[in-house]
Design a protein around this motif. Structure first.
Motif, PDB file in Angstrom:
ATOM      1  N   UNK A  24       0.652  -1.191  -0.015  1.00 11.19           N
ATOM      2  CA  UNK A  24      -0.048  -0.210  -0.153  1.00 11.19           C
ATOM      3  C   UNK A  24       0.860   1.378   0.020  1.00 11.19           C
ATOM      4  N   UNK A  25       2.025   1.197   0.355  1.00 15.61           N
ATOM      5  CA  UNK A  25       3.030   2.291   0.583  1.00 15.61           C
ATOM      6  C   UNK A  25       4.050   2.268  -0.641  1.00 15.61           C
ATOM      7  N   UNK A  26       3.748   1.368  -1.474  1.00 15.12           N
ATOM      8  CA  UNK A  26       5.091   1.314  -2.636  1.00 15.12           C
ATOM      9  C   UNK A  26       4.408   0.843  -3.898  1.00 15.12           C
ATOM     10  N   UNK A  27       3.736   2.001  -4.460  1.00 13.93           N
ATOM     11  CA  UNK A  27       3.100   2.029  -5.939  1.00 13.93           C
ATOM     12  C   UNK A  27       4.025   1.431  -6.843  1.00 13.93           C
ATOM     13  N   UNK A  28       3.597   0.441  -7.802  1.00  8.20           N
ATOM     14  CA  UNK A  28       4.219  -0.022  -8.903  1.00  8.20           C
ATOM     15  C   UNK A  28       5.276  -1.043  -8.668  1.00  8.20           C
ATOM     16  N   UNK A  61      13.970 -11.395 -10.646  1.00 11.29           N
ATOM     17  CA  UNK A  61      13.112 -10.381 -10.287  1.00 11.29           C
ATOM     18  C   UNK A  61      11.772 -10.591 -10.211  1.00 11.29           C
ATOM     19  N   UNK A  62      11.295 -11.701  -9.717  1.00 11.67           N
ATOM     20  CA  UNK A  62       9.862 -11.906  -9.398  1.00 11.67           C
ATOM     21  C   UNK A  62       9.340 -11.214  -8.198  1.00 11.67           C
ATOM     22  N   UNK A  63      10.070 -11.171  -7.241  1.00 11.33           N
ATOM     23  CA  UNK A  63       9.432 -10.447  -6.071  1.00 11.33           C
ATOM     24  C   UNK A  63      10.207  -8.953  -5.853  1.00 11.33           C
ATOM     25  N   UNK A  64       9.654  -8.124  -5.260  1.00  5.72           N
ATOM     26  CA  UNK A  64      10.166  -6.718  -4.657  1.00  5.72           C
ATOM     27  C   UNK A  64      11.428  -7.230  -3.717  1.00  5.72           C
ATOM     28  N   UNK A  65      11.313  -7.987  -2.998  1.00  5.73           N
ATOM     29  CA  UNK A  65      12.524  -8.244  -2.056  1.00  5.73           C
ATOM     30  C   UNK A  65      13.623  -8.880  -3.099  1.00  5.73           C
ATOM     31  N   UNK A  66      13.544  -9.564  -4.367  1.00  6.38           N
ATOM     32  CA  UNK A  66      14.772  -9.929  -4.900  1.00  6.38           C
ATOM     33  C   UNK A  66      15.338  -8.382  -5.338  1.00  6.38           C
ATOM     34  N   UNK A  67      14.505  -7.455  -5.787  1.00  2.80           N
ATOM     35  CA  UNK A  67      15.155  -6.095  -6.270  1.00  2.80           C
ATOM     36  C   UNK A  67      15.783  -5.373  -4.981  1.00  2.80           C
ATOM     37  N   UNK A  95      14.631  -0.005 -11.999  1.00  2.00           N
ATOM     38  CA  UNK A  95      14.087   0.564 -10.807  1.00  2.00           C
ATOM     39  C   UNK A  95      12.598   1.030 -11.183  1.00  2.00           C
ATOM     40  N   UNK A  96      11.553   0.591 -10.559  1.00  2.00           N
ATOM     41  CA  UNK A  96      10.368   0.974 -10.785  1.00  2.00           C
ATOM     42  C   UNK A  96       9.445   1.503  -9.769  1.00  2.00           C
ATOM     43  N   UNK A  97      10.272   1.694  -8.420  1.00  2.00           N
ATOM     44  CA  UNK A  97       9.501   2.231  -7.226  1.00  2.00           C
ATOM     45  C   UNK A  97      10.456   3.133  -6.524  1.00  2.00           C
ATOM     46  N   UNK A  98       9.899   4.048  -5.522  1.00  2.00           N
ATOM     47  CA  UNK A  98      10.808   4.636  -4.780  1.00  2.00           C
ATOM     48  C   UNK A  98      11.533   3.828  -3.652  1.00  2.00           C
TER      49      UNK A  98
END
Length: 240
Positions: A24-28, A61-67, A95-98
């Motif tokens: 909810x805090x991290x769009x995209x 890069x399937x998951x946010x955590x991997x990025x 990179x696709x999110x803050x």
């Protein structure tokens, strides 16, 4: 440590409630497992001490955590600066999110050892018009370049970061506010004469007045500097 071992650890840290909140805090952002940031940092430090190059080349890069792991590993890895910048060049376009953006920038403390070289490298991204390359520049500057030698160049670059996307503009405002907290005289002169659009200028002022590092007397003065939005600014979807 293999990619399979790393992914197994990530799966063990999965937390559906935390994933929902973080999403909810991290769009995209990519799908989230809900792993905690301190755990990711600890794992990244382990990877950075081993074969960090193999990890960056093979990590999915399937998951946010991997990025996020990639962002932290780049920050913690010890290597020739040219090798690190080459890997950063491969990472930044993804990179696709803050959160991923800022995690890389703030952890990349190697920049402080090689400021001249990293500054030269950053200017290629300052010239780009995309949202996250410009935010990379803003957050790297506020994290590692607010020094006596670089404050004037930093303020000059803020004038050149003109991407109209939300997170690029927020990065500029954040950098300007941090600059004021550390170098009020130089940043005040910048505020009197700059090329920031009204929204970014006013957001910079807002962040300065919210900072506990800015004296109350300065905050009163800064509030009076806010620009009256033009009609086009009012219609802009960034207005808040």
């Amino acid at each position: 440590m293999t990619i399979e071992e790393i992914n197994k650890r990530l799966m063990l840290w999965a937390d559906e409630k935390n994933a929902k909140h973080s999403s909810s805090l991290t769009p995209n952002a990519r799908s989230m497992l809900g792993a905690r940031i301190p755990d990711l940092r600890k794992l990244a430090k382990e990877i950075a001490k081993e074969n960090y190059r193999a990890f960056l080349e093979e990590c999915p890069e399937d998951y946010f955590e991997q990025q996020m792991l990639q962002a932290f590993v780049l920050g913690y890895a010890k290597d020739d600066i040219e090798a690190l910048l080459a890997y950063a060049d491969r990472f930044i376009p993804k990179i696709n999110n803050w959160a991923v953006n800022d995690s890389f920038c703030q952890t990349f403390k190697t920049a402080r050892r090689y400021r001249d070289r990293v500054w030269e490298w950053m200017m290629a991204y300052a010239a780009k018009s995309e949202e996250y390359p410009q935010r990379v520049v803003a957050v790297l500057m506020l994290s590692h370049f607010l020094t006596d030698d670089y404050i004037e160049p930093v303020l000059a670059v803020l004038n050149r970061l003109s991407c109209d996307a939300y997170y690029a503009k927020m990065g500029v405002a954040w950098c300007a506010a941090t600059a004021y907290a550390k170098y009020p005289r130089q940043t005040y002169a910048f505020l009197l004469e700059n090329q920031l659009d009204d929204w970014t200028f006013n957001k910079s002022i807002q962040k300065m007045t919210e900072s506990f590092r800015v004296p109350d007397e300065d905050k009163k003065m800064l509030r009076k500097m806010k620009r009256r939005p033009s009609k086009s600014s009012k219609d802009n979807h960034f207005s808040s």
